[in-house]
Design an enzyme around this catalytic site. Structure first.
Site, short mmCIF file in Angstrom:
data_model
loop_
_atom_site.label_atom_id
_atom_site.label_comp_id
_atom_site.label_asym_id
_atom_site.label_seq_id
_atom_site.Cartn_x
_atom_site.Cartn_y
_atom_site.Cartn_z
N GLY A 13 0.01 -9.82 -1.29
CA GLY A 13 0.39 -8.55 -0.66
C GLY A 13 0.37 -8.75 0.86
O GLY A 13 0.50 -9.88 1.35
N GLY A 15 -2.09 -8.56 3.07
CA GLY A 15 -3.18 -9.38 3.59
C GLY A 15 -2.99 -10.85 3.26
O GLY A 15 -3.00 -11.73 4.13
N GLU A 171 5.38 12.35 0.53
CA GLU A 171 6.69 11.70 0.38
C GLU A 171 7.32 12.03 -0.97
O GLU A 171 8.50 12.37 -1.06
CB GLU A 171 6.54 10.17 0.48
C1 FAD Z 1 2.82 4.03 -2.41
C2 FAD Z 1 2.16 3.44 -1.20
C3 FAD Z 1 2.64 3.74 0.06
C4 FAD Z 1 2.04 3.19 1.18
N1 FAD Z 1 2.55 3.51 2.41
C5 FAD Z 1 2.04 2.93 3.50
C6 FAD Z 1 2.61 3.18 4.78
O1 FAD Z 1 3.58 3.93 4.90
N2 FAD Z 1 2.05 2.55 5.85
C7 FAD Z 1 1.00 1.71 5.72
O2 FAD Z 1 0.56 1.14 6.70
N3 FAD Z 1 0.42 1.48 4.54
C8 FAD Z 1 0.91 2.06 3.42
N4 FAD Z 1 0.34 1.83 2.20
C9 FAD Z 1 -0.88 1.02 2.13
C10 FAD Z 1 -0.58 -0.45 2.19
O3 FAD Z 1 0.49 -0.78 1.33
C11 FAD Z 1 -1.85 -1.23 1.82
O4 FAD Z 1 -2.84 -0.89 2.76
C12 FAD Z 1 -1.62 -2.73 1.82
O5 FAD Z 1 -0.65 -3.07 0.86
C13 FAD Z 1 -2.92 -3.47 1.55
O6 FAD Z 1 -2.65 -4.84 1.53
P1 FAD Z 1 -3.51 -5.80 0.61
O7 FAD Z 1 -3.02 -7.19 0.88
O8 FAD Z 1 -4.94 -5.50 0.77
O9 FAD Z 1 -3.15 -5.40 -0.88
P2 FAD Z 1 -1.73 -5.34 -1.60
O10 FAD Z 1 -0.62 -5.31 -0.63
O11 FAD Z 1 -1.84 -4.25 -2.58
O12 FAD Z 1 -1.62 -6.73 -2.36
C14 FAD Z 1 -2.48 -7.07 -3.40
C15 FAD Z 1 -1.85 -8.24 -4.15
O13 FAD Z 1 -2.82 -8.78 -5.02
C16 FAD Z 1 -2.25 -9.03 -6.28
N5 FAD Z 1 -3.34 -8.97 -7.26
C17 FAD Z 1 -4.10 -7.90 -7.58
N6 FAD Z 1 -5.03 -8.23 -8.48
C18 FAD Z 1 -4.83 -9.54 -8.76
C19 FAD Z 1 -5.46 -10.45 -9.63
N7 FAD Z 1 -6.51 -10.09 -10.41
N8 FAD Z 1 -5.00 -11.72 -9.69
C20 FAD Z 1 -3.94 -12.11 -8.93
N9 FAD Z 1 -3.32 -11.28 -8.08
C21 FAD Z 1 -3.76 -10.02 -8.00
C22 FAD Z 1 -1.22 -7.93 -6.44
O14 FAD Z 1 -0.22 -8.30 -7.38
C23 FAD Z 1 -0.68 -7.81 -5.02
O15 FAD Z 1 0.42 -8.67 -4.80
C24 FAD Z 1 0.93 2.34 1.06
C25 FAD Z 1 0.42 2.04 -0.22
C26 FAD Z 1 1.05 2.59 -1.34
C27 FAD Z 1 0.52 2.25 -2.71
#
Ligand code: FAD
Length: 448
Positions: A13, A15, A171
């Site tokens: 994702g 991060g 939204e």
């Molecule tokens: C509908 C929606 C709208 C949003 N709108 C905004 C916005 O307008 N502006 C903004 O700044 N933020 C927004 N956000 C928040 C933002 O998307 C998150 O803060 C961000 O994606 C967090 O990044 P991350 O890398 O922590 O997790 P994520 O981007 O969620 O990535 C997690 C990844 O880990 C993988 N994963 C999970 N569990 C496992 C596992 N057990 N094994 C292997 N892989 C795994 C998943 O497949 C995914 O690819 C929104 C979120 C959502 C859900």
């Protein structure tokens, strides 16, 4: 086997991907593991759920994004556990992969406050699959209403409920109201789609509660202009098929969407680290897990306070910054340099409500309406991954703006649900009644 230190990144994702990009071409061997083969641009998921965009326009293969990074291998697989002592990651088939450094970025989902059974009736929006399911429910509801009206001759109430007045709830509610009042009104012959009700229930006293109060109030007004009924201080306390309970009142509804609560990935607990109530791992200022300096937890899974005492928010810029920062701290270790503490750079926030309707607070400048909306469009296209996606999204937005059309209105899946919804049809009315009904709705027009 490579002599280079091995970094395992769990999650592609915001991060994980930004960590991988920062480690690309550096003296480390990187293995990025994700259970999906694609990175999702989550801020635009609601546009898939409401048929402006198609899934492929907001998701991109992780392998393709990193194809130029010679030192990064991408593995499709679900991580199920860790052994911090042995420094291994376990995959769902039992395979164990060892690491020198580990970055866990598996994100979060919605929390149903202990009522996980509600998820079936009120899906949340987190993945492409969720978006396609929500799209199916929204458009299926109109189809079922049309079929009932065409065959029975009366229009039954068509109610949509959105639970939670954060950015995703706002939204979704705004977009469904637009679908009912604009996009579909000429396409359905037996029902008047503009009579559909869209109700947004928010437990606190305002929508978009993380924004300044005047922006929240503006957002509420903009939603109401679109035809959304905004109910503040209203907790949904129960959900059953076809209805939700708010306080003592049950409200019938065809579609319920869940847009509140945060539950971090269960991988936080699998790390056997201390977590907050939402399952986020308390991390040190350098983003490592206490007691394991080689393990980092970032993005929506991490719990960290900023210098002013506020938590680092669960938004994509924070996840991206943490991804880059954790990678840089690993590289600092390798070079024998000191690690740096993470400082979140808050460039501002924005939320869209509908066509020409949004709010934004960027570098302290607050805007609403058209200006905020244009700003929102520009930034989201800029951060989208892949030139083709940017181009396709811009074209689709332009088209949707000109025509008010939502061209990705596909109802996917099997027809069982449609059949279930039409049980009433025992003793189907004669086709003649269809035409009589049409004549009632379109007074003055000739029946076929
Ligand atoms: C509908 C929606 C709208 C949003 N709108 C905004 C916005 O307008 N502006 C903004 O700044 N933020 C927004 N956000 C928040 C933002 O998307 C998150 O803060 C961000 O994606 C967090 O990044 P991350 O890398 O922590 O997790 P994520 O981007 O969620 O990535 C997690 C990844 O880990 C993988 N994963 C999970 N569990 C496992 C596992 N057990 N094994 C292997 N892989 C795994 C998943 O497949 C995914 O690819 C929104 C979120 C959502 C859900």
């Amino acid at each position: 086997m490579s002599e280079l230190p091995r970094v395992i990144i769990v999650g592609g994702g915001f991060g994980g991907l930004w960590a991988a990009k920062a480690l690309s071409g550096k003296p480390v061997e990187v293995i990025l593991i994700d259970r999906k083969n694609h990175h999702v641009f989550q801020p635009l998921l609601y546009q898939v759920a409401t048929a402006v965009l198609s899934p492929g326009e907001i998701a991109y293969p992780i392998r393709r994004i990193l194809h130029n990074a010679e030192n990064i291998e991408v593995i499709l697989g679900e991580v199920t556990g860790f052994d911090r002592e042995a420094k291994t990651v376990t995959l769902d088939d039992g395979t164990q992969v060892s690491y020198d450094y580990l970055i866990v970025a598996a994100g979060a989902r919605h929390a149903y406050f202990g009522n996980d059974a509600w998820e079936t009736f009120a899906p949340g929006l987190k993945t492409v699959e969720d978006a396609v399911e929500i799209r199916r429910r929204i458009f299926l509801a109109f189809e079922i209403a049309e079929r009932k009206a065409a065959l029975a001759g009366t229009q039954e109430p068509l109610n949509f409920v959105v639970v939670g007045g954060g950015p995703t709830g706002v939204e979704l509610a705004g977009a469904i109201a637009d679908i009912a009042r604009q996009a579909l009104k000429k396409d359905f012959k037996a029902i008047d789609t503009t009579k559909a009700r869209v109700m947004l229930f928010e437990g606190s006293d305002r929508v978009l509660g993380t924004f300044a109060r005047e922006l929240s109030e503006s957002a509420k007004r903009q939603l109401e202009e679109l035809g959304v009924e905004v109910h503040l201080n209203s907790f949904v306390t129960n959900i059953e098929p076809g209805r939700v309970q708010v306080g003592n009142q049950w409200i019938d509804c065809e579609v319920v969407l869940w847009a509140t609560g945060v539950a971090a990935s269960p991988l936080g607990k699998a790390l056997v680290a201390e977590t907050d109530k939402a399952g986020r791992v308390f991390v040190e200022a350098d983003l490592s897990v206490p007691g394991s300096p080689e393990v980092f937890v970032i993005g929506d899974m991490a719990s960290l306070k900023q210098e002013n005492g506020d938590p680092v928010p669960g938004v994509s810029p924070a996840a991206m910054q943490m991804g880059t920062h954790s990678a840089n701290n690993i590289l600092a270790d390798i070079k024998g340099n000191a690690r740096e503490n993470f400082r979140y750079v808050d460039k501002g926030t924005m939320a869209t409500i509908g066509r020409r309707k949004a709010i934004s607070d960027v570098f302290g400048i607050k805007t609403t309406g058209l200006v905020a909306w244009l700003f929102w469009l520009f930034l989201h296209v800029m951060f989208l991954i892949g030139f083709r996606n940017r181009f396709a999204v811009m074209f689709n937005w332009f088209w949707a703006y000109l025509t008010r059309e939502r061209s990705a209105r596909l109802i996917t899946g099997d027809a069982d649900e449609l059949r279930d919804a039409l049980i009433f049809m025992e003793g189907e009315p004669a086709a003649k009644e269809v035409f009589e009904f049409r004549r009632v709705k379109k007074a003055g027009t000739k029946t076929p």
